[in-house]
Design an enzyme around this catalytic site. Sequence first.
Site, PDB file in Angstrom:
ATOM      1  N   VAL A 199       1.221  -1.312  -0.058  1.00  0.00           N
ATOM      2  CA  VAL A 199       0.152   0.089   0.015  1.00  0.00           C
ATOM      3  C   VAL A 199       0.600   1.488  -0.151  1.00  0.00           C
ATOM      4  CG1 VAL A 199      -1.639   1.143   0.985  1.00  0.00           C
ATOM      5  CG2 VAL A 199      -1.442  -1.155   0.806  1.00  0.00           C
TER       6      VAL A 199
ATOM      7  N   LYS B 124      -3.294   0.745  -3.690  1.00  0.00           N
ATOM      8  CA  LYS B 124      -2.838  -0.608  -3.073  1.00  0.00           C
ATOM      9  C   LYS B 124      -2.679  -1.727  -4.256  1.00  0.00           C
ATOM     10  CE  LYS B 124      -4.423  -5.130  -0.862  1.00  0.00           C
ATOM     11  NZ  LYS B 124      -5.885  -5.748  -0.509  1.00  0.00           N
TER      12      LYS B 124
ATOM     13  N   ASP C  20     -13.872 -12.487   6.209  1.00  0.00           N
ATOM     14  CA  ASP C  20     -13.012 -13.042   6.706  1.00  0.00           C
ATOM     15  C   ASP C  20     -12.440 -11.582   7.813  1.00  0.00           C
ATOM     16  OD1 ASP C  20     -10.002 -13.653   7.514  1.00  0.00           O
ATOM     17  OD2 ASP C  20      -9.089 -12.268   5.578  1.00  0.00           O
TER      18      ASP C  20
END
Length: 750
Positions: A26, A41, A134
């Site tokens: 990043v 990113k 996640d």
Amino acid sequence: MTLVAGDRLAAFEILGSIGKGAMGEVYLARDTKLERKVAVKVLPGELAEDADFRARFEREAKALAALSHPNILAIHDFGSAHGHYYAVTELLEGETLGSILKRGPLPERKAVDFTMQLARGLSAAHGKGIVHRDLKPENLFITSDGRLKILDFGLAKVETPFDDDGDSETIARGTKLGTVLGTVGYMSPEQVRGREADSRSDLFSLGAVLYEMLLGKAPFAGESAADVVSGILNAHPSIPASARIQPGLVRIATRCLEKNPEERFQSARDLAFALETMSGIGRDPAPPEPREEAHSIAVLPFVDMSPRKDQEYFCEGMAEEIMNALAGLPGLRVAARSSAFRFKGGGQDLRDVGRALGVATVLEGSVRTAGNRLRVTAQLNEVQGNYQIWSRRYDRELEDVFAVQDEIAADIVEALRLELGSADSPRIVRHTTNQEAYDLYLRGRHHWYARSKGALSKALGYFEQAAAKDLNYALPHIGISDLYAVQAIYAFLPEEAARARAKASLDRALALNDRLSEAQRALGFYRLFFEWDVKGAVAAWERSVELDPASALAHIWLAFNAWPDREDASIAALKRAIELDPLDLYVNSVAGLILGFWGSHEDALRACQKALDLDPNYLVGLYAAGGAYSQLGRHDEALEVLGRSVMNSSRAPFNLAYLGWAQARAGLVEDARALLDELTRRAENEYVAPLFLAVIVAALGDVDRAFDLLEQAVEKRNCWVIVPRFPWFDAFRSDPRFTEHLKRIGHPDV
């Protein structure tokens, strides 16, 4: 290849490195077009060569692009340049929740705040069919001003298409069964087993994060991944009393961590509301205490315990019928449906429910159907002392549902020892004795309350089937009339086509039973938006209130008509509507519109915000709040909420018109013209109300052309023409031609 300061990816100039993660590096960058700092990113070269990783990277970008919510990382761009695949997002200042938790547990208040924000962000994602899969502290970022942002949708699964037209592919295929995705320690049991993970899997992960925030350690730990997995599948973590966590929060965390998804909260929205009612967030500083009536009660939606979990509509109908039966009894105050149904799903401390709704008793229950058998359990609780007054189980044949509802209502009355005078027992008014027609009507009502475009279509189908099953059943015809009115108001259909179908259904309903409050409310709706008979609409809504004084909807629509000699009556009806149903999204949002009609824009914003605190993506609340922000000159906030309304409505013309109007008022002329061009192009192939073009044109300053479009709107009978205090008429109002326009359509606000 690592990027260095001065390198460029399209319009983004790299300024330096921020950090590196598993899915890429990043960078801090400058957007040379908009002159702002952003985060870029970049997928590493070795991963960029892997088609699966590129697909995952693109999936994350598309998932973020589908969402617009203050608790989800915002994405600005996505692409490839010079062999680099990159995504451009907002630049965040702060640290991850994982970094914060390394310093120890959080204060309970802060843990609740972060969990609330997480639940709201998830609610927005789940509303778009996106399951994160996640969630963990490292994927949650806390900004320097205390806002939580959900990061990394790289493992997200999309359950439904983003568009309503049915032609778009979902951005991700479901993961094959047997594939394990996620981070051990925060994965749900179904993820660990490689089974299908839906939105409730995210709620399990949320529960694990909440547990860690409260205790400073993860709920499932061990020396190896196998030990952690075993704990997820078999262990039942508890929060010790020594931690001094309030019981309501313990129950919420424990419920999130249930092994069986059916026993968790069924939506992030329900979880957020449970937190609100427990903590007081989203409510007025001094929630109402139970009033002085001899008895008061809230009937909560019954819980669906059927094997296939397909009886939610029936559970809601069961509770609503009992509620309506009790509402007619002297000496008993019954909390309104919408406010009581905010506590859907259970799990809340009943004392919090009682305080929020101002009631002394709460009825909750469950429904289980199997074949033709029906089992209903009901439990009446006294909230102040937190004890059970009575409970009972009713086992019947499914066709006996009406008798069961009557029995439960009678048992409640007996338990509360009401003085009923000459009445032996409350009776539910039966509008049909046809079980199949009743079932179809309940299904229609369930989808009607969902209010999305797709749900409205389903509701219409069920109402039409119910009306066909029982030709003397008035309620489905009222539902059909309301549905066509809504489709005309938002111009999903040309007004004349919707008007004919609404009138046929309304006439049938009134012929069957003109003493129904719902029928008179629908009549007022029809008179206002289709006939432009403003005073006739008020008369119908006054009659609706007379027939059902406890109807918040009848009161809020009685308040809607604004002209000089009605201000006191309008505000009084508005206040009564909120008093009757204080947690109803629609009532609070329309109250915001009405307060704006009278120039009380700060009060309007507070009313809208109350709805948006309960559901950040509620469309009526979004556009009503956008109008209030714009009127107050708070243009950035107006554009933010109206932009969300455009996203959440799949760029519906009504919402685009509202955003274009606000952009023009904010001085974003090119943006407003771009939306005007989009609507003009779409009008070549689909119906776009001329009024939607007129309001943007007027705000851009071309008032002569705007009046030409307004004339076309009058010819097409565009519904909003009859609501001259709607904020987007501001640019017309100072022109003498607008007074002539009001005289021509017969509006009393002259």
